[in-house]
Design a protein around this motif. Structure first.
Motif: not given
Length: 270
Positions: A27-39
């Motif tokens: 449900l959350t993004r894995f990455a945004y603009n090439g950067n990993r998103c936090p868990t």
């Protein structure tokens, strides 16, 4: 096969449907603009103790094991318990205050997938239960959903929850420990709640790991299960295992576009 499942779910109507989903990287993004998103574990850590976490918790050691499809679940499970236990103990050591959680979420780059508003609102509109099974931190998970304004009454969360002392400081994590490969245990530990859902035998299941495939195992008399898997990382080497296990595989897709299209078709015929 996919067309048949969707047709059967649509024919039965939204009153017979429930949605079961993982949270982090689903449900959350894995990455945004090439950067990993936090868990949900690292949402706190990004703002409080990320350096300590990386050094002590050996995230570079355990994560490759978690996603290694050549290892059996039986082989991975004790290592996952070890990883989660270390992470929780480390967080307890930091004496994190309950009031820090909302601030940590606001300041992090945590992001729900594009299309989340329509996803949550559509389920609420049709009174379709959304059961979120997460190996992350339930307190943070709920804060993320609340921060985005979509924590509706039809949403239920099964996750690892913090326990606070009289001063509002984290002192332990509540049992049972939920990791990637034992999420179905949440179902078995909540028979009363799941008993209320037996008249909803059709399931849309969303996950990003092979361990998420068992999340619906606690539902008795399930008739039609459509499994949608997000393949976020190491796509080439993991594709075959995902295609063999999920009905639909979405590669590096940071949206809820496909689940939303299916839900719209099931509920509105569009």
């Amino acid at each position: 096969k996919v067309e048949k499942i969707i047709h059967n779910i649509r024919s039965a109507g939204p009153g017979k449907l429930q949605v079961i989903s993982d949270f982090d990287m689903t449900l959350t993004r894995f990455a945004y603009n090439g950067n990993r998103c936090p868990t949900t574990h690292s949402k706190i850590l990004f703002n409080i103790l990320i350096y300590i976490y990386i050094k002590k918790n050996k995230i570079g050691h355990y994560y490759p094991i978690e996603i290694d499809d050549t290892r059996s679940v039986e082989e991975k499970t004790p290592l996952m318990v070890e990883w989660w236990t270390k992470a929780h103990n480390l967080l307890v050591e930091q004496q994190i205050g309950k009031d820090q959680l909302a601030e940590a979420v606001r300041e992090s780059n945590a992001m729900l997938r594009e299309g989340y508003q329509g996803f949550f609102d559509l389920l609420k509109h049709h009174s379709i239960p959304l059961l979120i099974f997460s190996a992350g931190v339930g307190d943070i998970l709920e804060e993320v959903i609340r921060h985005n304004g979509v924590f509706h009454p039809n949403v239920r969360v099964f996750s690892n929850y913090m326990e606070y002392n009289e001063k509002g400081v984290l002192c332990a994590f509540k049992e049972p420990l939920i990791h990637t490969f034992n999420k179905k245990e949440s179902a078995l530990l909540n028979p009363d709640m799941f008993g209320q859902l037996q008249d909803r035998p059709n399931i849309l299941l969303l996950g990003d790991s092979l361990g998420d495939l068992t999340m619906a195992d606690g539902i008795q008399n399930a008739q039609n299960i459509l499994r949608i898997g997000y393949l976020n990382d190491k796509v080439e080497e993991r594709r075959s295992a995902y295609v063999d296990s999920y009905d639909i595989v979405l590669e590096k897709d940071e949206t809820l576009e496909v689940p939303n299209a299916i839900l719209n078709y099931i509920t509105e015929g569009k």
